[in-house]
Structures are given as structure tokens and as C-alpha cells.
Scaffold this active site. Structure first.
Site, PDB file in Angstrom:
ATOM      1  N   GLU A  35       0.820  -1.210   0.000  1.00 26.34           N
ATOM      2  CA  GLU A  35       0.000   0.000   0.000  1.00 26.34           C
ATOM      3  C   GLU A  35       0.860   1.270   0.000  1.00 26.34           C
ATOM      4  O   GLU A  35       0.667   2.174   0.808  1.00 26.34           O
ATOM      5  CB  GLU A  35      -0.974  -0.014   1.185  1.00 26.34           C
ATOM      6  CG  GLU A  35      -1.927  -1.200   1.133  1.00 26.34           C
ATOM      7  CD  GLU A  35      -2.995  -1.207   2.220  1.00 26.34           C
ATOM      8  OE1 GLU A  35      -2.731  -0.714   3.320  1.00 26.34           O
ATOM      9  OE2 GLU A  35      -4.087  -1.734   1.949  1.00 26.34           O
TER      10      GLU A  35
ATOM     11  N   ASP B  62      -8.616  -8.969   3.904  1.00 26.09           N
ATOM     12  CA  ASP B  62      -8.274  -7.911   4.839  1.00 26.09           C
ATOM     13  C   ASP B  62      -9.330  -7.819   5.943  1.00 26.09           C
ATOM     14  O   ASP B  62     -10.139  -6.901   5.948  1.00 26.09           O
ATOM     15  CB  ASP B  62      -8.195  -6.577   4.059  1.00 26.09           C
ATOM     16  CG  ASP B  62      -7.624  -5.458   4.903  1.00 26.09           C
ATOM     17  OD1 ASP B  62      -7.157  -5.728   6.020  1.00 26.09           O
ATOM     18  OD2 ASP B  62      -7.643  -4.301   4.434  1.00 26.09           O
TER      19      ASP B  62
ATOM     20  N   GLU C 193     -12.445  -2.490  12.228  1.00 27.07           N
ATOM     21  CA  GLU C 193     -12.455  -1.721  10.985  1.00 27.07           C
ATOM     22  C   GLU C 193     -13.603  -2.126  10.064  1.00 27.07           C
ATOM     23  O   GLU C 193     -14.325  -1.268   9.542  1.00 27.07           O
ATOM     24  CB  GLU C 193     -11.114  -1.903  10.264  1.00 27.07           C
ATOM     25  CG  GLU C 193     -11.078  -1.213   8.922  1.00 27.07           C
ATOM     26  CD  GLU C 193      -9.759  -1.385   8.189  1.00 27.07           C
ATOM     27  OE1 GLU C 193      -8.836  -1.999   8.753  1.00 27.07           O
ATOM     28  OE2 GLU C 193      -9.667  -0.905   7.049  1.00 27.07           O
TER      29      GLU C 193
HETATM   30  C1  GCU Z   1      -6.134  -2.179   5.825  1.00 32.87           C
HETATM   31  C2  GCU Z   1      -6.455  -0.849   6.435  1.00 32.87           C
HETATM   32  C3  GCU Z   1      -5.308   0.106   6.372  1.00 32.87           C
HETATM   33  C4  GCU Z   1      -4.032  -0.554   6.918  1.00 32.87           C
HETATM   34  C5  GCU Z   1      -3.794  -1.881   6.244  1.00 32.87           C
HETATM   35  C6  GCU Z   1      -2.662  -2.691   6.856  1.00 32.87           C
HETATM   36  O1  GCU Z   1      -6.024  -2.055   4.445  1.00 32.87           O
HETATM   37  O2  GCU Z   1      -7.576  -0.296   5.799  1.00 32.87           O
HETATM   38  O3  GCU Z   1      -5.644   1.246   7.121  1.00 32.87           O
HETATM   39  O4  GCU Z   1      -2.954   0.275   6.722  1.00 32.87           O
HETATM   40  O5  GCU Z   1      -4.942  -2.682   6.350  1.00 32.87           O
HETATM   41  O6  GCU Z   1      -2.951  -3.744   7.431  1.00 32.87           O
HETATM   42  O7  GCU Z   1      -1.512  -2.327   6.770  1.00 32.87           O
END
Ligand code: GCU
Length: 606
Positions: free
Chosen positions: A233, A312, A340
Site C-alpha cells: 500500500e 483484509d 475496521e
Molecule cells: C487495511 C487498512 C489500512 C491498513 C492496512 C494494513 O487495508 O484499511 O488502514 O494500513 O490494512 O494492514 O496495513
């Protein structure tokens, strides 16, 4: 309210060791019950509590004494009988809580207020609350606390630099609780120090990490290690330099090895800039594809931390195939206490039934450590929703012993927290245990996941992610819904053993709750109980809403003390609204697409 040990007295400012703390806690929690402590260093974290004529003898290693003391205290205070000998050793060495706290005091996916550790880009905390938190974590056997977000941006990097003295003081506070700190690090951090690259095979990079490790472990000699989110990400990582993740992790592992440090390397790596038109990519396949071939190539002090499911933290996901595949690598399973995707600590969602199902699918021996994303924050009750504390409590027990019984552990938490009659207590426990299925029923159907509002992830939005770049699609059309992940589809299922492929590969044998995760099916598909798929979707949603209404009534009848009562009621109102939105929007979405009426003629809005 101080979560489950709310009636305990404040702890003194300084406590020398876990053994001293064990003595103090026993004296204050069980006055008049003579307890003798026997320090047996070789016992480490394990303990043995023996009933004697006069009281109890607790033996254990350094933190074992403390865990033994809490095991005794929590059983007695919750009214459970203490067997003549109570002996236990933790299943997993590292029992971690990962806080996603940012230096500015916000928390990524935090639903309990601001950070307990940070404010104004500094590490600042209330020592009394830290001791209270230490007690909460130690009382259920948790032993590692990673205080900063896995997404490390400047100035979070300063934890390794000018925030180190404050971090060392924090480590001093947690030490008597048997809790070691861990830091999330930024893989490209050397580049803030005049080094033009973060290539793990570059000697200047390697030297920088070695010097850094020396400095950090001098300040905090028992730091547990570093947690790393790399190439995930948008975070930097070894891929930039055409290196694989074993090369990246092992470089860091070598730097921290002299100090007994661990590198916890997260495997949440996938293409987060996918084109929804591209059918060749299937996000759940990503972690296995990135890591399985590297099995056996990671250093001994590297642990791969793998989310429990391939997506996730959705309400229903199969066990990640990576957790089953890597037999020659140290693995940790990652859970998420922060709700979440499970209602933001507004909607009730007790997680231990879900965790028990995960372990039923995966032998506990496949992993050596366990981690959970924290649900903690600065709210007075630590978890925002007073009843969300049950998830932290039961996670600790499960991390110690994966065979922990869901009902018994929820019951212990409830007894330690509320002074109810036996009938009220039974009612609360059964309500809490039911919340997972209820939530599952009114949200995305049958393993399909997502369908949430993008970004904040609360509330329904069936196509919110459908044409986005995150790889989370349901592809519902007028005839069918779901993704074929069998050999004839994306091939995801081939990442599992032959017996699992057989079980999940055929819609006739695939458990209903996973149907749309593995299969693309017409709305007319007839399920095991004779209902059509579309009717099952409608039924689940109406049932989920009705169950939430019943839950609200039953909760309203329980005599929660203030301030919990007001907070629980306030959130219950919001949950009712959320359940109604989910029910109506999902049913309308599928009704509009399929044109199939509800056989019971209930209201579906068009
Ligand atoms: C999810 C979450 C993010 C987080 C990511 C992770 O995608 O929405 O906020 O950074 O998990 O586990 O690193």
C-alpha cells in the site's frame, strides 16, 4: 471504569520486577489469602499455582509469577473454582498487540479516541494510565506492544532517533508487566540520513541499520524488535531494488540479531492499484504468490506476520493459504481487534467465535506467534464501546492458549467487569456470543465481503469498491454474483491442499457461508436447505435486522452501571440504524438487479 480490573487499586509509581508486582497484586486483590511466591527462573513465562492448607503457592519464572498471580486472581474474582493445581505455559512466545498510532495523536482505524502514546508529534503519555494498561495486558498474558503505526511516515521515524529517551522511559514502565516494546520502522529510513538508497544489499544501508540497532538496543536493551510493512500500500520496500522480501528481512534481521531482536515482517502485499477491468488478477492470491516460494529462506529471527484471511479482516474469510503453506518459516497470525470492517466498535461484534473457527481450519502448531491490531485508545474505558473490551481480554487468553473456550472466556470477562445476577450474566454472555453471526447476516452476504463505504469502512455501499483499484469486487449482475476462485476461475483455490480444494471447490460441498467467496452463482442456485441463493440473501438480512432489534431490547434490560450504560445505549441506537441501512440497501441492491421478489412478501424498497 478501567475495563475488567476496574476495582483494582492504583499501582505505585515504581515496581521493581514482575515478581514484586505479582506480590502487590495478590496482596491487594486477595487480602487475607496467604500466597507464597517461588521464583524458578527456568520456568520462564510458565506458572504453577498450588492450593495449600493456608492459601496458595505460586511458582514461575520472571513473568511466570505474574501470569500465575493473575490467573489465580481472575479466577477467584470471577467466582470460578480454582483446581488444586493450576499449571500453564503459553503456546506462543510473542503475544503481540500492534497499535496503529500516529505521532500526531490520531490512530489509523482507531475507534476509542486518540492515541495513548502520542500527541503533537511527540511521544507523550500518562504514566498512571500506562501502568493500568500494563496491568490489563499482563493480566491476560500479552507480552509485546508495538506502539506505532505500520504505516510509518515522518516524524514517526523519530522513534528510532530523538524520541528514543521517552520510548526508553516507557519501556521501563512496561517492564515489570513482562511487556516488551516493539517499533514499526520505515524500510527507507537510511535515506533520511544521506544514504542515496535503501537497497538491502548495499553495504552503507546495512551499516546504517547495524549502527541504528546498536543505538536503539543500548537505550532499550529488551526491545522485542522491529515490525515492517514493506512494498505494501505504497510503503517502501525491497522491490524498488529488485530484491525479494527474504533479502530485505534478512538484512534487518542481521542488524538486530546481536541484541536478540526479532524482525516481524508483514505479508500484506498485493496490487493496490488494480484495474477492475483486468480479470487476470485476483487479490486474495497475492500473499501466497509473493511469499510461498521463499519458504525456508528467512533468517531464524524473522517472523512473517500474515493476516488471518487472504483479503483484509472481513467478517468471513477462509484461513490464508499462506498460513498453511510455509512449513519452514516462522509465522505469526495477524488478527484485528480494531473493528475496521466489523462495526467500528459501535456495532457489537465479539470475535472469539470467529477465532475459534479459524483454529478449527488451521492447526495451532502452524504458527509460532500471534498478533492483533489494537482496539485501544485514550477513551476512559480504553476500547470506546465498553463491551468491546471483551475482544482484548479474550484475545489475550487465546494467544496464551489457542484452545481457549469462547463461552468460558467471555463469561470470565463478564464476571470480572459487571456485578450481575446469574441470569443477567448468562443473558449477557449469550448475547455477546451471538453478535458475530448477527453482524454477518446484515452485512455483505455469504463470504463475499466488502460492500462497505469506501475509505472509512462503516455502513453499506454495495458497489463502493466495485470499480475502484483495490481489487475487491463482487461482480454482481442481473443473473449472478460472486467470484469463481476454483481452477476454472481465478485458481485461488489451488493454493490449498487437495482435500480443501475438494471441499470448497464444489458448490454442493462448500459451506454456505463461504459460497460467494469461492463461487459465482446464479440467484436461482438452490442451497443445501432448499432455498434459492437470492432468498437466502433476503432472509439473512431480514433476520440480521430482527436479531439486532432483539439484541437492543435485551441489552436495554441489563443493569449496566454508569458510565457504561449511557455509552452502550448510545451506540446501540447507532447499531440499529446501521443494521437497518445494511438490510434495506443490500436487499434493494439485489432485488433491483435480479428482479426476484421475496417469497415472504416483506418490504424491499425499490
Ligand atoms: C487495511 C487498512 C489500512 C491498513 C492496512 C494494513 O487495508 O484499511 O488502514 O494500513 O490494512 O494492514 O496495513
Amino acid at each position: 471504569m478501567k475495563a475488567w480490573l476496574h476495582s483494582f487499586p492504583d499501582l505505585p509509581d515504581t515496581v521493581a520486577s514482575p515478581a514484586d508486582l505479582a506480590r502487590l497484586e495478590l496482596e491487594s486483590a486477595l487480602p487475607g489469602t496467604p500466597c507464597t511466591l517461588e521464583h524458578v527462573p527456568a520456568m520462564g513465562e510458565s506458572y504453577r499455582v498450588e492450593k495449600t492448607a493456608a492459601g496458595y503457592t505460586v511458582s514461575g519464572g520472571d513473568s511466570g509469577l505474574l501470569y500465575g498471580a493473575y490467573a489465580l486472581i481472575t479466577r477467584i474474582l470471577s467466582g470460578e473454582s480454582v483446581p488444586p493445581v493450576l499449571a500453564s505455559a503459553p503456546k506462543y512466545g510473542l503475544r503481540m498487540v500492534d497499535c496503529w498510532d500516529n505521532p500526531d495523536g490520531t490512530i489509523e482505524r482507531g475507534y476509542s479516541g486518540r492515541s495513548l502514546f502520542f500527541e503533537g508529534n511527540r511521544l507523550v503519555y500518562d504514566p498512571a494510565r500506562m501502568r493500568e494498561l500494563g496491568r490489563l495486558l499482563a493480566s491476560v498474558g500479552l507480552n509485546v506492544l508495538c506502539i506505532n503505526n505500520v504505516n510509518v511516515h515522518f516524524p514517526g521515524q523519530l522513534l528510532l532517533e530523538d524520541m528514543l529517551p521517552e520510548a526508553a522511559a516507557l519501556a521501563d514502565i512496561f517492564r515489570p508487566f513482562g511487556i516488551r516494546l516493539m517499533f514499526s520502522i520505515d524500510f527507507s529510513q537510511p535515506m533520511r540520513h544521506g544514504i542515496p538508497t535503501a537497497d538491502p544489499l548495499d553495504s552503507a544501508v546495512q551499516a546504517w541499520w547495524k549502527e541504528t540497532a546498536a543505538r536503539v538496543w543500548t537505550a532499550i536493551p529488551d526491545l522485542a524488535g522491529f515490525l515492517v510493512k514493506a512494498d505494501s500500500e505504497g510503503r517502501p520496500g525491497p522491490f524498488t531494488y529488485n530484491r525479494n522480501h527474504a533479502e530485505g528481512a534478512n538484512m534487518l534481521a542481521e542488524a538486530v540479531k546481536p541484541y536478540g531482536g526479532i524482525i516481524v515482517w508483514r505479508c500484506f502485499v498485493y496490487n493496490c492499484r488494480q484495474d477492475w477491468r483486468d480479470r487476470t488478477v485476483d487479490r486474495p492470491k497475492a500473499a501466497f504468490e509473493h511469499y510461498a516460494w521463499l519458504d525456508g529462506q528467512f533468517a531464524d529471527n524473522v517472523i512473517l506476520q500474515i493476516k488471518h484471511g487472504p483479503f483484509d479482516f472481513q467478517v468471513r474469510e477462509p484461513v490464508s493459504p499462506l498460513l498453511l503453506a510455509m512449513k519452514h518459516t516462522n509465522l505469526a497470525m495477524e488478527l484485528q481487534l480494531a473493528q475496521e470492517y466489523t462495526g467500528h466498535q459501535i456495532d457489537l461484534y465479539t470475535m472469539i467465535p470467529m477465532w475459534r473457527e479459524l483454529f478449527a481450519e488451521m492447526p495451532a502448531d502452524n504458527i509460532m506467534s500471534i498478533a492483533a491490531v489494537s482496539n485501544l485508545g485514550r477513551d476512559a474505558n480504553y476500547t470506546g464501546h465498553p463491551l468491546a473490551a471483551v475482544n482484548l481480554f479474550t484475545y489475550g487468553l487465546l494467544a496464551w492458549d489457542p484452545d481457549t473456550d469462547a463461552e468460558a472466556s467471555v463469561s470470565r470477562w463478564a464476571r470480572l467487569t459487571y456485578d450481575f445476577t446469574p441470569e443477567q450474566h448468562r443473558c449477557l454472555v449469550s448475547l455477546l456470543l451471538s453478535t458475530r453471526r448477527t453482524y454477518e447476516k446484515y452485512t455483505a452476504p455469504l463470504g463475499i465481503g466488502w460492500m462497505v463505504n469506501p475509505h472509512d469502512h462503516y455502513g453499506p455501499n454495495p458497489s463502493g469498491y466495485e470499480y475502484d483499484l483495490w481489487g475487491t469486487y463482487h461482480k454482481a449482475d442481473r443473473n449472478a454474483v460472486g467470484i469463481d476462485r476454483t481452477a476454472s476461475g481465478t485458481g485461488y483455490l489451488e493454493q490449498y491442499s487437495a482435500d480443501l480444494q475438494e471441499k470448497y471447490g464444489d458448490p454442493a460441498t462448500c459451506p454456505d457461508l463461504y459460497l460467494l467467496f469461492y463461487h459465482r452463482l446464479p440467484y436461482s442456485f438452490v442451497m443445501k436447505d432448499g432455498r434459492t441463493l437470492i432468498q437466502r440473501i433476503y432472509d439473512d438480512h431480514f433476520e440480521g435486522l430482527e436479531e439486532t432489534k432483539a439484541l437492543a431490547e435485551a441489552i436495554a434490560a441489563l443493569p449496566f452501571p454508569e458510565p457504561d450504560r449511557a455509552e452502550i445505549f448510545r451506540r446501540m441506537e447507532l447499531q440499529l440504524r446501521d443494521a437497518r441501512e445494511w438490510c434495506d440497501i443490500i436487499n434493494t441492491f439485489f432485488h433491483r438487479l435480479s428482479g426476484v421478489p421475496d417469497t415472504h412478501g416483506r418490504v424491499i424498497y425499490d
